[in-house]
Write a protein that holds these residues in place. Structure first.
Motif: not given
Length: 190
Positions: A3-9, A46-49, A53-57
């Protein structure tokens, strides 16, 4: 894929091209820009955690890219002091023209683009970064402040100075070009 991999992508993929365009403007080669973006994406993973806020990606990715660039420039600077690298300059390459000529307008447009790119590249790093982030990437003063970890007022003053420096460089470049053309014309070239 987790899930985190999908979210990261999902969060980072839309920004990769823009990151690359930022990197290309600061690199001396496309390969170096690709390396910087690749390293930035690895660090982001590596530092995805750390992303709150996803708006500031995009700003978060730019901050990582900035860090990667600064580290690489420092590393290259130290390496150059130890063992200078001999390389062929762009001016040398341009002495040997290509056999395929394009339309006149394309040549003029490319020369203009090259002149502007060269003038931006010649700016000191702290001014070039602010100019690219604000005028090319359209980031706010606050976003730039956070990415570069400098006060907002410093961003504004550096941007002002960068624009003046760029303007001055372009005017000098233009004056030099017109003098060069007049000299060739006076010498019988048309």
């Amino acid at each position: 894929m987790s899930n985190s991999g999908k979210q990261f992508q999902q969060l980072t993929t839309p920004w990769r091209d823009r990151l690359f365009s930022v990197a290309v403007r600061q690199a001396d080669s496309r390969q170096k820009a690709e390396d910087w973006v690749q390293e930035s994406m690895l660090k982001a993973w590596k530092h995805f955690s750390d992303l709150k806020e996803s708006e500031t990606v995009y700003a978060w990715l730019l901050k990582i890219l900035h860090s990667v660039i600064v580290d690489d420039v420092r590393r290259e600077s130290r390496r150059a002091k130890l063992a200078p690298v001999v390389c062929v300059e762009d001016e040398e390459l341009q002495k040997h023209s290509s056999s395929s000529a394009g339309p006149f307008e394309e040549v003029l447009q490319q020369q203009n683009h090259d002149r502007i790119s060269n003038a931006i590249s010649a700016l000191p790093c702290e001014f070039r970064e602010v100019l690219l982030f604000r005028d090319v990437e359209g980031l706010s003063y606050q976003e730039i402040s956070e990415i570069l970890d400098i006060p907002k007022g410093t961003v504004m003053s550096r941007l002002s100075r960068a624009r003046r420096m760029l303007s001055s460089a372009l005017i000098k470049s233009s004056d030099h070009s017109s003098t060069h053309v007049r000299t060739e014309s006076a010498g019988g070239f048309t």
